[in-house]
Design an enzyme around this catalytic site. Sequence first.
Site, PDB file in Angstrom:
ATOM      1  N   ASP A  19       0.827  -1.193   0.000  1.00  0.00           N
ATOM      2  CA  ASP A  19       0.000   0.000   0.000  1.00  0.00           C
ATOM      3  C   ASP A  19       0.874   1.260   0.000  1.00  0.00           C
ATOM      4  O   ASP A  19       1.959   1.260   0.584  1.00  0.00           O
ATOM      5  CB  ASP A  19      -0.898  -0.013   1.244  1.00  0.00           C
ATOM      6  CG  ASP A  19      -2.106   0.889   1.094  1.00  0.00           C
ATOM      7  OD1 ASP A  19      -2.332   1.420  -0.008  1.00  0.00           O
ATOM      8  OD2 ASP A  19      -2.834   1.061   2.084  1.00  0.00           O
ATOM      9  N   ASN A  67     -10.495  -2.945  -6.789  1.00  0.00           N
ATOM     10  CA  ASN A  67      -9.677  -1.984  -7.536  1.00  0.00           C
ATOM     11  C   ASN A  67     -10.209  -1.715  -8.946  1.00  0.00           C
ATOM     12  O   ASN A  67      -9.824  -0.712  -9.571  1.00  0.00           O
ATOM     13  CB  ASN A  67      -8.226  -2.451  -7.634  1.00  0.00           C
ATOM     14  CG  ASN A  67      -7.451  -2.277  -6.352  1.00  0.00           C
ATOM     15  OD1 ASN A  67      -6.467  -2.976  -6.100  1.00  0.00           O
ATOM     16  ND2 ASN A  67      -7.876  -1.345  -5.503  1.00  0.00           N
TER      17      ASN A  67
END
Length: 248
Positions: A19, A67
């Site tokens: 991340d 996503n």
Amino acid sequence: MDKRLDPQKLPQHLAVIMDGNGRWAKQRMLRRIVGHQKGVETVRVIVEECSRLGIGYLTLFAFSAENWLRPKAEVKALMALLKQYIRVETDRMMQNDIRFNVIGNRGDLPPDVDREIQSTIDKTSGNKGMLLTLALSYGSRQEMVAAARRLATEAAAGRLDPASIDERAFGASLFTAGIPDPDLLIRTSGEMRISNFLLWQLAYAELYFTDVNWPDFDREELMRAFRDFQSRERRFGMTSEQLGQLPS
């Protein structure tokens, strides 16, 4: 090898939520894709370091089922970057005896990307070293629902006794069948959540969170995570006294 690490107590299976690529780019007033490109360089470093250390399994959360909701231009750029990474890294995987694997709903991926994935899986299938798994179009809740549906279908067809469905049978129906559960999960960029990643498999994993964004997560940061892991006592529901009585 960091002299402060015990090579006998490294995690067998390391899982990583990578991340902070976009955050890294934003802090430098760069386009988000530049952060993802820098993140790919970090992947290369961490993969090679884990392979060198003898980590048996490395699973990287590369693209979640959620996503796909990102801007289309960003998704398109990420798929192109993924295809390029796999193509470029295949030779390096062969040199380092790394096997390549993907978990997730591959049918969601662009056909050219999926072909590249399958080509690399086939080329590296005979390797005996670390298993590198990318989680692509992956969501753990979706994975578990699909596993439950498969078991229910088998039971309804009379091919499976419902009473025989236990944790082992359920685990064997997941994408990660045959892969040991992670010992350690690392998440970068300061977020402290699992984000629908390996929910079943992480039941007894140690969790390590760092504020470092993924593009800046280097070998020393990996060593720091491993040192923290080795400082913990993993009891799996037992007491410290019980652990001390187990055969070494």
